[in-house]
Design a protein around this motif. Sequence first.
Motif, PDB file in Angstrom:
ATOM      1  N   LEU B   1     -22.125  50.297  -7.137  1.00  0.00           N
ATOM      2  CA  LEU B   1     -23.308  49.480  -6.919  1.00  0.00           C
ATOM      3  C   LEU B   1     -24.324  49.751  -8.006  1.00  0.00           C
ATOM      4  CD1 LEU B   1     -23.884  49.868  -3.074  1.00  0.00           C
ATOM      5  CD2 LEU B   1     -23.065  47.868  -4.258  1.00  0.00           C
ATOM      6  N   ALA B   2     -24.962  48.684  -8.510  1.00  0.00           N
ATOM      7  CA  ALA B   2     -26.002  48.873  -9.509  1.00  0.00           C
ATOM      8  C   ALA B   2     -27.174  49.605  -8.878  1.00  0.00           C
ATOM      9  CB  ALA B   2     -26.455  47.509 -10.017  1.00  0.00           C
ATOM     10  N   LYS B   3     -27.861  50.400  -9.683  1.00  0.00           N
ATOM     11  CA  LYS B   3     -28.971  51.164  -9.160  1.00  0.00           C
ATOM     12  C   LYS B   3     -30.214  50.299  -9.115  1.00  0.00           C
ATOM     13  CE  LYS B   3     -30.510  55.893  -9.771  1.00  0.00           C
ATOM     14  NZ  LYS B   3     -30.612  57.018 -10.716  1.00  0.00           N
ATOM     15  N   THR B   4     -31.077  50.552  -8.157  1.00  0.00           N
ATOM     16  CA  THR B   4     -32.361  49.868  -8.062  1.00  0.00           C
ATOM     17  C   THR B   4     -33.359  50.698  -8.841  1.00  0.00           C
ATOM     18  OG1 THR B   4     -31.735  48.981  -5.926  1.00  0.00           O
ATOM     19  CG2 THR B   4     -34.077  48.998  -6.438  1.00  0.00           C
ATOM     20  N   THR B   5     -33.850  50.162  -9.961  1.00  0.00           N
ATOM     21  CA  THR B   5     -34.625  50.977 -10.889  1.00  0.00           C
ATOM     22  C   THR B   5     -36.068  50.525 -11.014  1.00  0.00           C
ATOM     23  OG1 THR B   5     -33.866  49.605 -12.736  1.00  0.00           O
ATOM     24  CG2 THR B   5     -32.602  51.596 -12.258  1.00  0.00           C
ATOM     25  N   GLN B   6     -36.909  51.519 -11.272  1.00  0.00           N
ATOM     26  CA  GLN B   6     -38.345  51.297 -11.499  1.00  0.00           C
ATOM     27  C   GLN B   6     -38.770  52.181 -12.659  1.00  0.00           C
ATOM     28  OE1 GLN B   6     -39.011  51.879  -6.771  1.00  0.00           O
ATOM     29  NE2 GLN B   6     -40.897  51.700  -7.976  1.00  0.00           N
ATOM     30  N   PRO B   7     -39.907  51.839 -13.315  1.00  0.00           N
ATOM     31  CA  PRO B   7     -40.438  52.768 -14.319  1.00  0.00           C
ATOM     32  C   PRO B   7     -40.808  54.074 -13.635  1.00  0.00           C
ATOM     33  CG  PRO B   7     -41.980  50.977 -13.872  1.00  0.00           C
ATOM     34  CD  PRO B   7     -40.718  50.631 -13.186  1.00  0.00           C
ATOM     35  N   ILE B   8     -40.593  55.174 -14.350  1.00  0.00           N
ATOM     36  CA  ILE B   8     -40.830  56.485 -13.745  1.00  0.00           C
ATOM     37  C   ILE B   8     -42.302  56.694 -13.419  1.00  0.00           C
ATOM     38  CG2 ILE B   8     -40.770  58.969 -14.181  1.00  0.00           C
ATOM     39  CD1 ILE B   8     -38.262  58.515 -15.829  1.00  0.00           C
ATOM     40  N   SER B   9     -43.164  56.284 -14.343  1.00  0.00           N
ATOM     41  CA  SER B   9     -44.590  56.518 -14.141  1.00  0.00           C
ATOM     42  C   SER B   9     -45.425  55.455 -14.837  1.00  0.00           C
ATOM     43  CB  SER B   9     -44.979  57.907 -14.669  1.00  0.00           C
ATOM     44  OG  SER B   9     -44.770  57.983 -16.061  1.00  0.00           O
ATOM     45  N   MET B  10     -46.664  55.312 -14.366  1.00  0.00           N
ATOM     46  CA  MET B  10     -47.638  54.417 -14.985  1.00  0.00           C
ATOM     47  C   MET B  10     -49.009  55.056 -14.867  1.00  0.00           C
ATOM     48  SD  MET B  10     -46.453  50.673 -13.604  1.00  0.00           S
ATOM     49  CE  MET B  10     -47.435  49.787 -14.778  1.00  0.00           C
ATOM     50  N   CYS B  22     -39.612  46.273 -10.048  1.00  0.00           N
ATOM     51  CA  CYS B  22     -38.384  46.888  -9.544  1.00  0.00           C
ATOM     52  C   CYS B  22     -37.218  45.973  -9.917  1.00  0.00           C
ATOM     53  CB  CYS B  22     -38.480  47.039  -8.031  1.00  0.00           C
ATOM     54  SG  CYS B  22     -37.006  47.724  -7.237  1.00  0.00           S
ATOM     55  N   SER B  23     -36.189  46.555 -10.514  1.00  0.00           N
ATOM     56  CA  SER B  23     -35.003  45.794 -10.890  1.00  0.00           C
ATOM     57  C   SER B  23     -33.921  46.030  -9.852  1.00  0.00           C
ATOM     58  CB  SER B  23     -34.521  46.240 -12.275  1.00  0.00           C
ATOM     59  OG  SER B  23     -33.273  45.668 -12.566  1.00  0.00           O
ATOM     60  N   HIS B  24     -33.466  44.966  -9.236  1.00  0.00           N
ATOM     61  CA  HIS B  24     -32.441  45.085  -8.183  1.00  0.00           C
ATOM     62  C   HIS B  24     -31.436  43.958  -8.370  1.00  0.00           C
ATOM     63  CE1 HIS B  24     -35.440  42.357  -6.396  1.00  0.00           C
ATOM     64  NE2 HIS B  24     -36.297  43.369  -6.389  1.00  0.00           N
ATOM     65  N   ASN B  25     -30.601  44.064  -9.409  1.00  0.00           N
ATOM     66  CA  ASN B  25     -29.761  42.935  -9.775  1.00  0.00           C
ATOM     67  C   ASN B  25     -28.523  42.771  -8.901  1.00  0.00           C
ATOM     68  OD1 ASN B  25     -28.246  45.048 -10.722  1.00  0.00           O
ATOM     69  ND2 ASN B  25     -28.751  44.686 -12.866  1.00  0.00           N
ATOM     70  N   ASN B  26     -28.376  43.611  -7.890  1.00  0.00           N
ATOM     71  CA  ASN B  26     -27.265  43.464  -6.954  1.00  0.00           C
ATOM     72  C   ASN B  26     -27.772  43.291  -5.521  1.00  0.00           C
ATOM     73  OD1 ASN B  26     -24.475  43.326  -6.452  1.00  0.00           O
ATOM     74  ND2 ASN B  26     -24.381  45.484  -5.891  1.00  0.00           N
ATOM     75  N   ILE B  27     -28.923  42.654  -5.394  1.00  0.00           N
ATOM     76  CA  ILE B  27     -29.556  42.533  -4.076  1.00  0.00           C
ATOM     77  C   ILE B  27     -28.712  41.675  -3.150  1.00  0.00           C
ATOM     78  CG2 ILE B  27     -30.971  40.558  -4.812  1.00  0.00           C
ATOM     79  CD1 ILE B  27     -33.182  41.642  -2.938  1.00  0.00           C
ATOM     80  N   ALA B  28     -28.662  42.066  -1.884  1.00  0.00           N
ATOM     81  CA  ALA B  28     -27.926  41.303  -0.875  1.00  0.00           C
ATOM     82  C   ALA B  28     -28.645  39.986  -0.598  1.00  0.00           C
ATOM     83  CB  ALA B  28     -27.800  42.128   0.402  1.00  0.00           C
ATOM     84  N   THR B  29     -27.858  38.968  -0.300  1.00  0.00           N
ATOM     85  CA  THR B  29     -28.374  37.602  -0.215  1.00  0.00           C
ATOM     86  C   THR B  29     -29.470  37.424   0.824  1.00  0.00           C
ATOM     87  OG1 THR B  29     -26.199  36.803  -0.862  1.00  0.00           O
ATOM     88  CG2 THR B  29     -27.696  35.197   0.126  1.00  0.00           C
ATOM     89  N   ASN B  30     -29.291  38.026   1.985  1.00  0.00           N
ATOM     90  CA  ASN B  30     -30.187  37.718   3.098  1.00  0.00           C
ATOM     91  C   ASN B  30     -31.302  38.729   3.311  1.00  0.00           C
ATOM     92  OD1 ASN B  30     -28.681  35.402   3.777  1.00  0.00           O
ATOM     93  ND2 ASN B  30     -27.204  36.677   4.873  1.00  0.00           N
TER      94      ASN B  30
END
Lengths: 115, 112
Positions: B1-10, B22-30
């Motif tokens: 599964l692709a990881k759900t990623t965010q920038p570490i800090s801001m 947040c990058s979630h390119n394998n998100i479930a449809t529903n």
Amino acid sequence: NAGVMQNPRHLVRRRGQEARLRCSPMKGHSHVYWYRQLPEEGLKFMVYLQKENIIDESGMPKERFSAEFPKEGPSILRIQQVVRGDSAAYFCASSPFGSRTDTQYFGPGTRLTVL
Amino acid sequence: LAKTTQPISMDSYEGQEVNITCSHNNIATNDYITWYQQFPSQGPRFIIQGYKTKVTNEVASLFIPADRKSSTLSLPRVSLSDTAVYYCLVGEGTGTASKLTFGTGTRLQVTL
């Protein structure tokens, strides 16, 4: 309306002992989730339960860990024969409905330290 | 599964707008996309939730593009008390492989 309650807030165990973590969901909520957060890391899903049913346990380690949510009483996360690597904060959350991505309300967590 | 990623800090100054993606390119449809705020030694606290397009409440906005492979939490005018770690939560994957997944978390530091 009390929030999600977890006890104990801090738990110290020696290697090989058992740890029992309790979670009382918000009033009217029938779904409970357990998460683990290792020091300085993010939250990892462990298990999702409904009263008397385990809905999704895909995040639970295969051995030593179990969870239940009986018809009466709190949800219990049980860790048998604890090891140092089990030291973490364990959070439970509850939601009123059955969709797993419904809004979850989190408790304050139980911090487990294994000596 | 692709990881759900965010920038570490801001880092941000008080009064500025902050956008956390947040990058979630394998998100479930529903599944919905939910964002939480966490202070040290506390449980996460719900901020906002959405399925698509834009959602706004009294504290934040959430922008979700049509493909739902990412989402952006927008905090309009941050204050010192917004210093915390921010997490997205999504369902990833499909069928029996689908799993609830928190993002890697973004540590926001707000200064004067």
